[in-house]
Write a protein that holds these residues in place. Structure first.
Motif, PDB file in Angstrom:
ATOM      1  N   ASP A 208       0.816  -1.215   0.000  1.00 54.98           N
ATOM      2  CA  ASP A 208       0.000   0.000   0.000  1.00 54.98           C
ATOM      3  C   ASP A 208       0.849   1.264   0.000  1.00 54.98           C
ATOM      4  O   ASP A 208       1.742   1.429   0.842  1.00 54.98           O
ATOM      5  N   VAL A 209       0.560   2.143  -0.954  1.00 55.83           N
ATOM      6  CA  VAL A 209       1.190   3.464  -1.055  1.00 55.83           C
ATOM      7  C   VAL A 209       0.071   4.475  -1.204  1.00 55.83           C
ATOM      8  O   VAL A 209      -0.751   4.381  -2.123  1.00 55.83           O
ATOM      9  N   ALA A 210       0.008   5.445  -0.311  1.00 56.82           N
ATOM     10  CA  ALA A 210      -1.011   6.498  -0.364  1.00 56.82           C
ATOM     11  C   ALA A 210      -0.477   7.688  -1.150  1.00 56.82           C
ATOM     12  O   ALA A 210       0.684   8.082  -0.982  1.00 56.82           O
ATOM     13  N   ARG A 211      -1.342   8.255  -1.988  1.00 56.99           N
ATOM     14  CA  ARG A 211      -0.977   9.463  -2.720  1.00 56.99           C
ATOM     15  C   ARG A 211      -1.460  10.653  -1.896  1.00 56.99           C
ATOM     16  O   ARG A 211      -2.648  10.983  -1.878  1.00 56.99           O
ATOM     17  N   ILE A 212      -0.551  11.331  -1.231  1.00 58.93           N
ATOM     18  CA  ILE A 212      -0.932  12.277  -0.181  1.00 58.93           C
ATOM     19  C   ILE A 212      -0.330  13.670  -0.419  1.00 58.93           C
ATOM     20  O   ILE A 212      -0.092  14.411   0.529  1.00 58.93           O
ATOM     21  N   SER A 213      -0.145  14.033  -1.662  1.00 57.87           N
ATOM     22  CA  SER A 213       0.516  15.313  -1.938  1.00 57.87           C
ATOM     23  C   SER A 213      -0.362  16.516  -1.638  1.00 57.87           C
ATOM     24  O   SER A 213       0.151  17.626  -1.467  1.00 57.87           O
ATOM     25  N   THR A 214      -1.696  16.343  -1.561  1.00 53.98           N
ATOM     26  CA  THR A 214      -2.585  17.489  -1.340  1.00 53.98           C
ATOM     27  C   THR A 214      -3.392  17.399  -0.054  1.00 53.98           C
ATOM     28  O   THR A 214      -4.227  18.269   0.194  1.00 53.98           O
ATOM     29  N   ARG A 215      -3.169  16.416   0.776  1.00 56.97           N
ATOM     30  CA  ARG A 215      -4.014  16.227   1.957  1.00 56.97           C
ATOM     31  C   ARG A 215      -3.759  17.279   3.031  1.00 56.97           C
ATOM     32  O   ARG A 215      -4.610  17.508   3.889  1.00 56.97           O
ATOM     33  N   GLY A 216      -2.618  17.923   3.028  1.00 58.48           N
ATOM     34  CA  GLY A 216      -2.295  18.859   4.089  1.00 58.48           C
ATOM     35  C   GLY A 216      -3.144  20.110   4.101  1.00 58.48           C
ATOM     36  O   GLY A 216      -3.318  20.737   5.160  1.00 58.48           O
ATOM     37  N   THR A 279       9.381  15.566  -0.477  1.00 57.20           N
ATOM     38  CA  THR A 279       7.946  15.680  -0.736  1.00 57.20           C
ATOM     39  C   THR A 279       7.481  14.643  -1.744  1.00 57.20           C
ATOM     40  O   THR A 279       6.465  13.956  -1.539  1.00 57.20           O
ATOM     41  N   LEU A 280       8.198  14.515  -2.839  1.00 58.28           N
ATOM     42  CA  LEU A 280       7.764  13.628  -3.919  1.00 58.28           C
ATOM     43  C   LEU A 280       7.885  12.159  -3.529  1.00 58.28           C
ATOM     44  O   LEU A 280       7.039  11.341  -3.895  1.00 58.28           O
ATOM     45  N   ILE A 281       8.942  11.819  -2.811  1.00 59.10           N
ATOM     46  CA  ILE A 281       9.116  10.422  -2.415  1.00 59.10           C
ATOM     47  C   ILE A 281       8.126  10.055  -1.314  1.00 59.10           C
ATOM     48  O   ILE A 281       7.484   8.997  -1.358  1.00 59.10           O
ATOM     49  N   TYR A 282       7.964  10.923  -0.337  1.00 58.81           N
ATOM     50  CA  TYR A 282       7.050  10.641   0.774  1.00 58.81           C
ATOM     51  C   TYR A 282       5.596  10.564   0.304  1.00 58.81           C
ATOM     52  O   TYR A 282       4.819   9.718   0.779  1.00 58.81           O
ATOM     53  N   SER A 283       5.207  11.423  -0.625  1.00 59.02           N
ATOM     54  CA  SER A 283       3.811  11.468  -1.062  1.00 59.02           C
ATOM     55  C   SER A 283       3.481  10.419  -2.122  1.00 59.02           C
ATOM     56  O   SER A 283       2.348  10.354  -2.594  1.00 59.02           O
ATOM     57  N   GLY A 284       4.455   9.594  -2.517  1.00 62.58           N
ATOM     58  CA  GLY A 284       4.199   8.528  -3.471  1.00 62.58           C
ATOM     59  C   GLY A 284       4.195   8.956  -4.919  1.00 62.58           C
ATOM     60  O   GLY A 284       3.730   8.203  -5.782  1.00 62.58           O
TER      61      GLY A 284
END
Length: 386
Positions: A208-216, A279-284
């Motif tokens: 599982d990898v979450a795409r979380i670049s805009t959740r903040g 940012t890019l690696i952490y957010s998937g």
């Protein structure tokens, strides 16, 4: 008798500021800022190139509101081709995969090889999300990640706008490099379509990898801030991950301004591409190998465009050096054809005082006598006893 007095004070070198210039700028920028925030909450942050250009153009108008409209229209004239190219670039990315299965497994293997010794054999995205991501809780770094991710869509354009206002020649150098970097990335998307970690997780290649670049943004009440960005992510090509132009753009902007920035600010500038990498690696959104290839493309861009500019400058210098000689020869040709007597061969008719004694073969010429004037001098200077 000279009288010593104090020198007058030097005249001002530049134009004086208008009486209300500062107040006018503050009012105009305040209006622009209020309108930007209102549109931000209503529509979303400007992540589309055309939409971002409109806000940047409006910002330059507000900053230089005292300038004539011709200056502002010149900005639009220079920037419309750039915006059209960016729009074409975004649209063409959607056709990069051309229905082919994207590359994913070799990127996973590359990341495990690069960082597996420190992450227990996992790719960096999974390791970071295991330690930092909580589905039911938004941390401060999640908010920071959203802002850093958004900066990709405006930082390069904003820097270019400042350059256009301050130094149009450097703006041209900036745009040449930026255009080459975009073209190189787009060509790679067609030649090597690659999928990001979140796509690999959806297709069973990763856990599982979450795409979380805009959740903040939602955590601080900005629920509509990412509307345009989320829509763009849905419509964009999911297999345009190699190279990472997000980190490439961040490093490009920093390197372009690094030479003209004091060294004490270098760590702060260089922190930006590193923050974008996290940012890019952490957010998937990207693998580490995507980032490294993107940085390599930045180095290639500066090398190739720099060599091309040096070659073009040398070519223009050679042409400029040859042009005066050719023009002088062309101008001297008709002049010599019209003159029946060469300049270095004086004839008796050319001397109004009569034939010169230098033509007498019987002895040395009077010009060799250092004792007095030569016979070729003006007769008015000859003594009367002669």
């Amino acid at each position: 008798m000279a009288v010593l007095t104090d020198s007058p004070p030097p005249a001002p070198a530049g134009p004086t500021a208008s009486p209300d210039g500062g107040r006018r700028r503050v009012v105009a920028m305040a209006i622009w800022g209020i309108a930007f925030v209102a549109a931000w909450f209503a529509i979303g942050l400007p992540t589309d190139p055309a939409y971002a250009f409109l806000w940047i153009w409006a910002g330059t108008i507000a900053w230089h509101s005292s300038r004539p409209w011709r200056s502002h229209l010149r900005f639009a004239r220079d920037w419309i081709p750039v915006v059209l190219l960016l729009a074409a670039y975004n649209l063409s990315r959607g056709f990069a995969d051309n229905g082919a299965t994207p590359h994913a497994m070799e990127l996973i293997v590359a990341d495990r090889f690069l960082t597996g010794w420190a992450t227990g054999g996992e790719v960096p995205t999974i390791w970071l999300q295991q330690h930092l991501y909580r589905p039911d809780q938004v941390h401060w770094w999640d908010v920071a990640v959203s802002w850093i991710y958004f900066s990709h869509f405006v930082a390069t354009l904003a820097a270019a706008a400042v350059l256009w206002l301050r130094d149009r020649a450097r703006w041209g150098a900036y745009m040449r490099r930026w255009g080459f970097l975009c073209a190189a990335g787009l060509a790679t998307y067609f030649l090597y379509p690659a999928a990001p970690p979140w796509w690999a997780a959806q297709n069973g290649l990763l856990s599982d990898v979450a795409r979380i670049s805009t959740r903040g943004w939602k955590e601080i009440g900005m629920h509509g801030a990412g509307n345009l960005l989320n829509a763009g992510q849905i419509a964009s090509n999911p297999v345009a991950a190699m190279p990472s132009l997000h980190t490439a753009f961040a490093l490009f902007v920093v390197l372009f301004f690094l030479r003209v920035t004091r060294k004490r600010w270098w760590p702060l500038l260089l922190a930006y591409p590193l923050a974008m990498t996290f940012t890019l690696i952490y957010s998937g959104e990207h693998y580490l190998i995507d980032v490294l290839v993107g940085w390599a493309y930045v180095g290639l861009t500066f090398l190739v465009v720099g060599l091309a500019e040096h070659w073009w400058a040398a070519r223009r210098a050679r042409r400029a050096a040859l042009a005066p000689a050719g023009e002088a020869a062309t101008a001297a040709g008709p002049a010599r054809a019209a003159d029946a007597t060469p300049a270095d061969a004086a004839t008796p008719a050319a001397n109004p005082a009569g034939p010169t004694p230098t033509a007498d073969p019987a002895g040395p010429t009077p010009t060799a006598d250092p004792a007095g004037p030569t016979p070729a001098t003006d007769p008015a200077t000859v003594p009367a006893d002669r």
